[in-house]
Design an enzyme around this catalytic site. Structure first.
Site, PDB file in Angstrom:
ATOM      1  N   GLY A   1       0.680  -1.318  -0.071  1.00  0.00           N
ATOM      2  CA  GLY A   1      -0.156   0.513   0.106  1.00  0.00           C
ATOM      3  C   GLY A   1       1.033   1.121  -0.078  1.00  0.00           C
ATOM      4  CB  ALA A   2       4.314   1.778  -1.027  1.00  0.00           C
TER       5      ALA A   2
ATOM      6  CB  SER B   1      -6.653   0.432  12.897  1.00  0.00           C
ATOM      7  OG  SER B   1      -8.337   1.667  13.327  1.00  0.00           O
TER       8      SER B   1
ATOM      9  CE1 TYR C   1      -9.638  -0.349   8.581  1.00  0.00           C
ATOM     10  CE2 TYR C   1     -10.477  -0.042  10.959  1.00  0.00           C
ATOM     11  CZ  TYR C   1      -9.378  -0.025   9.676  1.00  0.00           C
ATOM     12  OH  TYR C   1      -8.385   1.042   9.410  1.00  0.00           O
TER      13      TYR C   1
ATOM     14  CE  LYS D   1      -6.469  -1.920   9.304  1.00  0.00           C
ATOM     15  NZ  LYS D   1      -5.219  -2.560   8.631  1.00  0.00           N
TER      16      LYS D   1
HETATM   17  N1  LIG Z   1      -6.238   7.047   8.011  1.00  0.00           N
HETATM   18  C1  LIG Z   1      -6.812   6.525   9.202  1.00  0.00           C
HETATM   19  O1  LIG Z   1      -8.708   7.288  10.087  1.00  0.00           O
HETATM   20  C2  LIG Z   1      -6.531   5.009   9.320  1.00  0.00           C
HETATM   21  C3  LIG Z   1      -6.367   4.895  10.303  1.00  0.00           C
HETATM   22  C4  LIG Z   1      -6.073   3.630  11.207  1.00  0.00           C
HETATM   23  C5  LIG Z   1      -5.848   2.718  10.351  1.00  0.00           C
HETATM   24  N2  LIG Z   1      -5.616   2.870   9.173  1.00  0.00           N
HETATM   25  C6  LIG Z   1      -4.629   1.951   8.196  1.00  0.00           C
HETATM   26  O2  LIG Z   1      -2.972   2.469   7.996  1.00  0.00           O
HETATM   27  C7  LIG Z   1      -3.289   1.770   6.523  1.00  0.00           C
HETATM   28  C8  LIG Z   1      -2.749   2.496   5.148  1.00  0.00           C
HETATM   29  O3  LIG Z   1      -3.999   3.460   4.956  1.00  0.00           O
HETATM   30  P1  LIG Z   1      -4.236   4.781   4.672  1.00  0.00           P
HETATM   31  O4  LIG Z   1      -5.078   6.105   5.723  1.00  0.00           O
HETATM   32  O5  LIG Z   1      -2.821   5.407   3.503  1.00  0.00           O
HETATM   33  O6  LIG Z   1      -4.840   4.243   3.488  1.00  0.00           O
HETATM   34  P2  LIG Z   1      -5.383   4.978   1.433  1.00  0.00           P
HETATM   35  O7  LIG Z   1      -4.278   6.416   1.714  1.00  0.00           O
HETATM   36  O8  LIG Z   1      -7.020   4.264   1.809  1.00  0.00           O
HETATM   37  O9  LIG Z   1      -4.400   3.507   1.591  1.00  0.00           O
HETATM   38  C9  LIG Z   1      -4.448   2.878   0.484  1.00  0.00           C
HETATM   39  C10 LIG Z   1      -3.392   1.766   0.293  1.00  0.00           C
HETATM   40  O10 LIG Z   1      -3.533   0.343   0.485  1.00  0.00           O
HETATM   41  C11 LIG Z   1      -3.235   0.269  -1.097  1.00  0.00           C
HETATM   42  N3  LIG Z   1      -4.359  -1.387  -0.964  1.00  0.00           N
HETATM   43  C12 LIG Z   1      -6.042  -0.520  -1.186  1.00  0.00           C
HETATM   44  N4  LIG Z   1      -6.821  -2.203  -1.666  1.00  0.00           N
HETATM   45  C13 LIG Z   1      -5.820  -2.881  -1.864  1.00  0.00           C
HETATM   46  C14 LIG Z   1      -6.012  -3.669  -2.731  1.00  0.00           C
HETATM   47  N5  LIG Z   1      -6.971  -4.699  -2.239  1.00  0.00           N
HETATM   48  N6  LIG Z   1      -4.752  -4.503  -2.764  1.00  0.00           N
HETATM   49  C15 LIG Z   1      -3.213  -4.021  -2.947  1.00  0.00           C
HETATM   50  N7  LIG Z   1      -3.054  -2.873  -2.129  1.00  0.00           N
HETATM   51  C16 LIG Z   1      -4.749  -2.104  -1.848  1.00  0.00           C
HETATM   52  C17 LIG Z   1      -3.319   1.745  -1.394  1.00  0.00           C
HETATM   53  O11 LIG Z   1      -3.011   1.394  -2.840  1.00  0.00           O
HETATM   54  P3  LIG Z   1      -4.107   0.965  -4.359  1.00  0.00           P
HETATM   55  O12 LIG Z   1      -4.848   1.881  -4.753  1.00  0.00           O
HETATM   56  O13 LIG Z   1      -2.841   1.046  -5.637  1.00  0.00           O
HETATM   57  O14 LIG Z   1      -3.686  -0.709  -4.273  1.00  0.00           O
HETATM   58  C18 LIG Z   1      -3.407   2.562  -0.730  1.00  0.00           C
HETATM   59  O15 LIG Z   1      -1.718   2.623  -0.842  1.00  0.00           O
HETATM   60  C19 LIG Z   1      -4.499   0.724   6.004  1.00  0.00           C
HETATM   61  O16 LIG Z   1      -4.128  -0.388   6.990  1.00  0.00           O
HETATM   62  C20 LIG Z   1      -5.170   1.335   7.249  1.00  0.00           C
HETATM   63  O17 LIG Z   1      -6.498   0.606   7.605  1.00  0.00           O
HETATM   64  C21 LIG Z   1      -6.241   3.938   8.809  1.00  0.00           C
END
Ligand SMILES: NC(=O)c1ccc[n+]([C@@H]2O[C@H](COP(=O)([O-])OP(=O)(O)OC[C@H]3O[C@@H](n4cnc5c(N)ncnc54)[C@H](OP(=O)(O)O)[C@@H]3O)[C@@H](O)[C@H]2O)c1
Length: 235
Positions: A7-8, A125, A138, A142
């Protein structure tokens, strides 16, 4: 060091990659969006919600001597239990948020063991620590990462491999902002419930990853680290 970050392409994963590129590490990136992945020298485009995608990235890990695995890719799903769950949602979120991190760790461990050094960092999370209404699927995935982290840390401690999970609260990314949209509350109302009255920035999560990779953090293993602007403490 060779660091694989899932997810980079954006959000937290991109911030983790940026920090580590500045540190001179070799980054191996994954995501589905190949156009966005092209900014990296080494990448593997794959959908981690599928078995084929997991296997493809597993082979990429085995071929590239990965010393640090950051399991960051994940999605949020709004799933009120009162509406009933769809099997496809259950399968999708479990594969992506829980099965893929475990499968990829299993592919990274043999090389780490051989080196006597390794770091596995899961991005969980705060929803896996506290309950989040309308997000039980979800939250369950987590919380599962936290259990797996403890078990793996015990198994791998003698080989110099540490395993930890970082639990972000609300982070300013596409996922953070779209889960706000799904919520019954406005972003302003959500911010009011966070003790520091702010979203965490992706670079703060990247800073914790930088620490966990460092020599200073070699004694930190099996931990579930809340990085949530005080959200888990109460209000
Ligand atoms: N933002 C928050 O508030 C928050 C809070 C708690 C935890 N988190 C956790 O932090 C992590 C990153 O979240 P983020 O906020 O950075 O989300 P984001 O901005 O939506 O980015 C998600 C990343 O995951 C990749 N991804 C999503 N679905 C995928 C799939 N089916 N296969 C492969 N790659 C996939 C996406 O890449 P592509 O679209 O290129 O596939 C993207 O690089 C997640 O695990 C999330 O649960 C986030």
């Amino acid at each position: 060091m060779n660091i694989l970050i899932t997810g980079a392409t954006r959000g937290i994963g991109k911030a983790i990659a940026d920090v580590n590129i500045k540190m001179g590490h070799q980054i191996f990136a994954s995501g589905r969006n190949e156009e966005l992945l092209k900014c990296y020298e080494n990448y593997c485009a794959c959908d981690l919600a599928t078995i084929e995608g997991m296997q493809k990235l597993g082979e990429h890990i085995q071929a590239n001597n990965i010393e640090v695995l950051v399991n960051n890719a994940g999605e949020f799903l709004y799933t009120p239990a009162l509406k009933g769950f769809e099997i496809k949602d259950l399968e999708h979120i479990t594969k992506l948020n829980l099965e893929a991190p475990l499968y990829l760790a299993s592919k990274a461990i043999p090389y780490m063991k051989k080196q006597g050094f390794g770091r596995i960092i899961n991005i969980g999370s705060i929803s896996g620590v506290m309950g989040e209404a309308n997000a039980s699927l979800y939250s369950a995935t987590k919380a599962g990462l936290i259990g797996a982290t403890k078990a793996l840390a015990l198994e791998l401690a003698e080989f110099g491999i540490t395993v930890n999970t970082i639990n972000p609260g609300w982070v300013d990314t596409d996922l953070g902002n779209s889960s706000c949209d799904d919520s019954d509350f406005s972003k302003e109302e959500i911010v009011e419930c966070i003790p520091q009255r702010r979203f965490v920035s992706p670079s703060e999560i990247a800073g914790m990853v930088k620490y966990l990779i460092s020599e200073e953090a070699k004694g930190v293993t099996g931990q579930s680290i809340n990085l949530c602007a005080g959200l888990s403490v109460g209000y």
